[in-house]
Design an enzyme around this catalytic site. Sequence first.
Site, PDB file in Angstrom:
ATOM      1  CB  CYS A 218     -22.185   3.629  36.844  1.00  0.00           C
ATOM      2  SG  CYS A 218     -22.487   5.338  36.350  1.00  0.00           S
TER       3      CYS A 218
ATOM      4  CG  HIS B 132     -19.369   4.871  40.659  1.00  0.00           C
ATOM      5  ND1 HIS B 132     -18.696   4.160  39.694  1.00  0.00           N
ATOM      6  CD2 HIS B 132     -20.098   5.809  40.004  1.00  0.00           C
ATOM      7  CE1 HIS B 132     -18.983   4.651  38.499  1.00  0.00           C
ATOM      8  NE2 HIS B 132     -19.838   5.652  38.659  1.00  0.00           N
TER       9      HIS B 132
ATOM     10  CD  GLU C 125     -16.835   1.784  41.755  1.00  0.00           C
ATOM     11  OE1 GLU C 125     -16.700   2.465  40.726  1.00  0.00           O
ATOM     12  OE2 GLU C 125     -17.923   1.307  42.128  1.00  0.00           O
TER      13      GLU C 125
END
Length: 506
Positions: A345, A471, A473
């Site tokens: 990001c 993102h 994750e």
Amino acid sequence: MQKLDPYINVDPGTMSPYQHGEVYVLDDGSETDLDLGHYERFTHSPLTRQSNYTTGQIYLKVIEKERRGEFLGQTVQVIPHITNEIKRCIAKLADDEVDVVITEIGGTVGDIESQPFLEAIRQFALDVGKENCLYIHLTLIPYLKAAAELKTKPTQHSVGLLRQIGIQPDVLICRTERALPASDREKIALFCNVPVRAVIEERDKDFSIYEVPLSLVENGLDELIVKKLGLNAKSLELDDWRELLHRLRNPDTEISIAVVGKYAEHKDAYKSIYEAIDHAGIEHHAQIRVGRILSEDIQREGPERLLSGYDGILVPGGFGERGVEGKVDAIRWARQRKIPFLGICLGMQCAVIEFARNVVGLAGANSTEFEKDTPYPVVCLLDEQQNITEKGGTMRLGAQVADLAPDSRAAECYGSAQVQERHRHRYEFNNQYRKQFEAHGMTFSGTSKQGSLVEVVELPEHPWFVAVQYHPEFKSKPTQPHPLFSGFVQAAVRRNSRDSMVESGS
């Protein structure tokens, strides 16, 4: 699965990471409590915006109904109107495909803001039948070092408050630093009106949070739930979880990764990042030492002092100007010294800024988020964000499709030419500079479906340099690590192995 949060914010999207930790984003674009990240990492439960409600959302819905005249002139009150709305939110998750709805209520018993939620679940058992409702109360058994003893009185008081409002817990899960003696379990059972077998010890784990499911099973929690709810359950299969813990306990190597962030000292602000790193470490049989480094410190002291010796550098997201130049310095260090790098990001946007200044030759390049009049706005506001004035829930959010270049490192990691990842941002790479960047060696290996938005950038001449606008994750699990984190950690392991061979003279 569902989390009910007693705070008045409509969602966590506008809350400071220092107060609340990370904002966890779902596929449908809802900004939710970080606990939903735990739900997704530990289970296969599909989560939607109906999986997280706050006091703010509940009251907003009731007020909107009142304004539309749906209450037909009634005086709108906490009971029954607010509690009915809470019960509706729980019931929304129930359909023919769902066996069990698990609803977690945040806060602490006795908090003023939690009272409507507790009253709602008291009523809920009457609505669905007590045989179809199970109350599990998570409670703390503090250990007093001076007296060298565990104290059960707080648990007794907590359960007493619940019983006063008509909720009798069926199971108590007791968080504790020390083993819970049989005598204490019997005392808790007696004073809290539960069977001894329903007093479950949950000791703090020194090694890994992923030990928790196995310890709950060892204490019989699964059997209690199945019996109480009358479920026709299959035998429990946890072989993959045991294998996961075996890998954690028996790593083949140890590496170090620096996470350079604006909120690095607050672990929950990047909770999913740290978990995803661990997941990749499990896959590659590597124990990972994570250095949480404040980007402002790098800005003050320089990267050489703080980043020397790390096998990989990760720069995560964030908002605002503070600490950005430290992130840029960290990325320059990783690029010039060929250290494996992953940007996420804002980390991608900082990678673009660093490359523009130090490789393309655009001195003073910046993002318009930090410098409105920058001579080279290589990162700028998304077109769709130009006329937005409200902060909450207005970013580019949720799952978006991206196409990957066939020969890119990203495509190699994913094993696919198209991916769907979750976003949370307002700014993007400025396409006016794309040709200049490509001429100097940066590739745009991932773009949005229409090709208009840059999603992934890479440096092919670098051992491993990948930065993404989304993102990744949020989609990583302990038994299924995210491909980009896996590739990043694998590159760090290779670098560590080469350095070790050089030091040993091999």
